[in-house]
Design a protein around this motif. Structure first.
Motif, short mmCIF file in Angstrom:
data_model
loop_
_atom_site.label_atom_id
_atom_site.label_comp_id
_atom_site.label_asym_id
_atom_site.label_seq_id
_atom_site.Cartn_x
_atom_site.Cartn_y
_atom_site.Cartn_z
N ILE A 69 1.59 0.77 -5.46
CA ILE A 69 0.59 1.77 -6.29
C ILE A 69 -0.75 0.98 -6.65
O ILE A 69 -0.46 0.22 -7.51
CB ILE A 69 1.43 2.64 -7.45
N LEU A 98 0.09 6.23 -13.99
CA LEU A 98 0.25 5.15 -12.66
C LEU A 98 -1.23 4.48 -12.49
O LEU A 98 -1.29 3.30 -12.46
CB LEU A 98 0.87 5.72 -11.67
N LEU A 136 0.99 6.71 -2.47
CA LEU A 136 1.41 5.69 -3.21
C LEU A 136 2.55 4.87 -2.41
O LEU A 136 2.77 3.84 -2.86
CB LEU A 136 2.36 6.49 -4.23
N TYR A 172 7.48 -0.09 -6.90
CA TYR A 172 8.73 0.44 -7.37
C TYR A 172 9.63 0.42 -6.27
O TYR A 172 9.30 0.94 -4.99
CB TYR A 172 8.52 2.07 -7.82
N ALA A 216 6.94 6.39 -10.92
CA ALA A 216 6.64 6.50 -9.72
C ALA A 216 7.37 7.62 -8.81
O ALA A 216 6.84 8.63 -8.23
CB ALA A 216 6.87 5.27 -8.96
#
Lengths: 118, 593
Positions: free
Chosen positions: B80, B50, B129, B61, B6
């Motif tokens: 995400i 991802l 994200l 994350y 990420a």
């Protein structure tokens, strides 16, 4: 009196926001326009500080304070600093564009620079 | 494992952007190009991985490993989901295409242009994200500032300067309103993490509603929704072509994504005024964008107004707050991004080869460029909704989801027909020499722009990204509507999202919305494509129509187009006045219900 004082920062923030918008809308000079944008931004500073303020609390530095001492919200101050950094960049960029516009177009008046219409 | 990727989606492009700024002018051109492409490629791969990892639920994350304890989060996370990862992947692909296209586009090596493209990519990846509202704002500003720089790149001329100043001023004013809204929401919730905010939101009173409306205002300015759309055409006419494809293909849609994501993450049920307000704005945007698109003769402005119109269509889908509409909107974004980017690249090739983007001036001058014409025409047909792209899938899903909203359906169909017809009309005029040598609508400012390149044959580095994007558009027609529906349903479930982020619960597995057969969608698409071709044909062949019909059409169309165009004065003050009006409408619509 305390009521008035607790409302005042929000009133100032609203006033600055609208004043900045009014200035941008009526601006006849690009430098003036950028300054109005900065005034608008100042409204967000005042608002953030007002939200984080706590009456009777100390600055959020815990070096010599016992745990549990009421402190003002440190997060909004961090947000404000980030905000300053971000927007200083934008203001600098816009001022650079204003300089370019004056060099190439011979004017700082947005109305006289408008070539792209419709 | 994959969640460790990420931070790379933001770190890699930023690092290489800094490297290119530091070393760019000293490096041989080929090396600089390869470094930039490498950075874009690595970012695209990370985003795609991802996207794959998020298929069974959002990937979370936590920066610095600061996880929430007993349901309270103090750290900062990337949350995400597939919608965000998909948007980031799309943006990375478009940036790669822009880098390829710009490799031979400028006369001198342009390390700073590449660095700005990579900084933009870092901004949009973080924006798509992140799971934190203030980070969302910071990445929004990073993306915006890089975009202002890209737009002002040709700052030797007055037109581009005006476009960049309008773009920067309106978007920054919008961003301040967003920040004001974020402050108000923070004042209520004491949190900035989406999940934490959703839990401590409390009653939906005026504070929350006005705060959310202000947050949305800034994002809708970026999304070029009427009445916030004025900057978009100026910025596109001003920006170099490679920058236009990321503006039209990803940046505008990022604004819409933020509105959808925030509403989905913060509110379990649609806010009372949300649906009518956004549906109204979406319909107005569809119609205004389509009419202005048809009135243009400047090819890049024509494509820019078509983006406005399509943005309205996506907004109509978001307004419904419904899984199948969200899935349709997401597919629409993917398909539109590929097709519109390819069309902008075609316009860039026309400017490179023929030295102009004025449709009337270019009359018949493209007859020796049949392949470019074919590419442009194909883009026009796909823009009108021809299968088998994700744009077609999304359009038919939106059309189905909007059942019961006849006006919105009509606006969406109008958007497909008119924007497709505008491209086909330009194609017929430039590449076939059809139609009269006179503009199709009165008025307007500058109709052309200076060539950005030394004119010459079109190099492969310009063909490749355009062909690649159209191939991707066709490939995007294979995506699963069921998976998109499931992802959309996840996006609309704030309780499950908060439980996963704060309590470490496993991600929810919602049932996908029922899948509709594609038959009616195919019929709808056939209708819009035929109507687009017919409209383009009638416009070009209007001299053969009876005088009475021409006079009747002109007596309606000319004053309407002239009046609409007269509102677009190109002055930044007017644009901010409209922005203020729009913000007031949005706040009123949400808070007064």
């Amino acid at each position: 009196m305390t009521d008035l004082l607790s409302v005042l920062p929000y009133a100032v923030a609203g006033w600055l926001l609208l004043w900045g918008l009014y200035g941008i809308v009526t601006s006849k000079n690009l430098v003036h326009l950028v300054i109005c944008l900065v005034v608008m931004q100042s409204a967000t500073y005042v608002l953030l500080l007002a939200i984080g303020y706590k009456s009777g609390a100390v600055a959020p530095v815990y070096a010599d304070m016992p745990p549990g001492t009421p402190a003002v919200d440190p997060l909004v101050q961090a947000l404000m600093l980030t905000d300053i950094v971000v927007e200083a960049t934008v203001a600098a960029l816009l001022l650079a564009l204003a300089v370019q516009a004056h060099e190439r177009g011979g004017s700082l008046d947005p109305a006289r620079l408008a070539r792209l219409k419709g | 494992m994959s969640m460790q990727l990420a931070p790379w989606t933001v770190g890699v492009p930023l690092f290489f952007a800094a490297l290119l700024v530091a070393l760019g002018e000293k490096l041989p051109r080929l090396v600089a190009d390869l470094i930039a492409l490498l950075a874009g490629g690595v970012t695209a791969a990370a985003c795609a991985l991802l996207f794959r990892a998020a298929r069974s639920g959002p990937v979370v994350y936590w920066f610095g490993g600061i996880r929430p304890r007993s349901g309270v989060s103090l750290g900062i996370d990337f949350a995400i989901d597939r919608m965000g990862a998909g948007l980031a992947t799309l943006a990375a692909v478009l940036v790669i295409c822009a880098l390829l296209f710009s490799a031979r586009y400028f006369e001198k090596p342009q390390a700073s242009f590449q660095a700005l493209l990579l900084a933009f990519l870092a901004g949009i990846c973080g924006f798509a994200l992140t799971g934190d509202l203030f980070d969302l704002f910071v990445f929004f500003e990073l993306m915006s500032t890089a975009a202002f720089g890209l737009c002002a790149y040709k700052s030797r001329e007055v037109g581009p300067l005006q476009g960049a100043i309008n773009f920067a001023t309106t978007n920054t004013a919008g961003a301040f309103l967003t920040l004001t809204g974020i402050s108000l929401l923070y004042a209520r919730t004491g949190a900035l993490n989406f999940a934490q905010m959703a839990r401590s939101m409390g009653p939906h009173d005026a504070l929350v509603l006005v705060g959310f409306a202000l947050v949305c205002t800034g994002f809708l300015v970026k999304a070029a929704v009427v009445p916030f759309h004025f900057w978009l055409a100026d910025a596109h006419a001003a920006a170099p072509t490679p920058a236009c494809i990321i503006f039209s293909g990803a940046m505008v849609q990022a604004g819409l994504y933020a509105v959808a994501r925030l509403h989905g993450a913060l509110f379990a049920a649609p806010l009372p005024g949300f649906r009518p307000a956004l549906l109204g704005l979406g319909i107005a945007t569809c119609a205004t964008g389509a009419l202005l698109c048809y009135a243009q003769r400047h090819l890049k402005r024509l494509l820019a107004f078509s983006t406005v119109s399509h943005s309205g269509a996506i907004l109509c889908g978001i307004a419904l707050v419904d899984p199948s509409a969200y899935a349709g909107a997401a597919l629409y974004v993917v398909g539109h991004g590929c097709v519109k980017a390819a069309l902008f690249l075609c316009a860039g090739m026309i400017l490179h080869r023929l030295g102009s983007v004025d449709e009337v001036m270019l009359h018949g001058r493209g007859v020796r460029l049949p392949w470019l014409g074919a590419l442009f025409a194909l883009g026009g047909l796909l823009l009108a909704g021809a299968p088998p792209t994700a744009l077609f899938l999304g359009d038919s899903m939106l059309d189905h989801a909007l059942k019961g909203h006849a006006v919105a359906r009509a606006a969406l169909a109008l958007s497909s027909v008119v924007t497709g017809a505008a491209v086909l009309r330009a194609c017929g005029r430039v590449f076939l020499g059809w139609g009269p040598r006179e503009p199709d609508a009165p008025g307007g400012g500058e109709t052309d722009e200076e060539p950005e390149t030394d004119r010459g044959p079109i190099p492969w580095s310009m063909w490749l990204p355009a062909v690649l994007l159209l191939a991707l558009a066709f490939a995007s027609g294979l995506v699963s509507r069921e998976a998109a529906g499931r992802d959309a349903a996840r996006m609309l479930d704030p309780h499950a999202f908060a439980a996963q982020i704060l309590d470490g619960a496993p991600p929810a597995l919602p049932a996908p919305p029922p899948e509709e057969p594609l038959g009616p969608g195919l019929l709808h698409a056939a209708g819009t494509v035929v109507a687009a071709a017919a409209l383009a044909g009638l416009t070009l062949g209007r001299k053969r129509l009876p005088q009475a019909v021409r006079g009747a059409v002109a007596s309606v169309w000319s004053p309407a187009a002239a009046a609409l165009r007269a509102l677009h004065t190109g002055e930044v003050g007017d644009q901010v006045a409209w922005l203020t009006l729009g913000a007031a409408i949005l706040c009123g619509a949400l808070a007064l219900r």
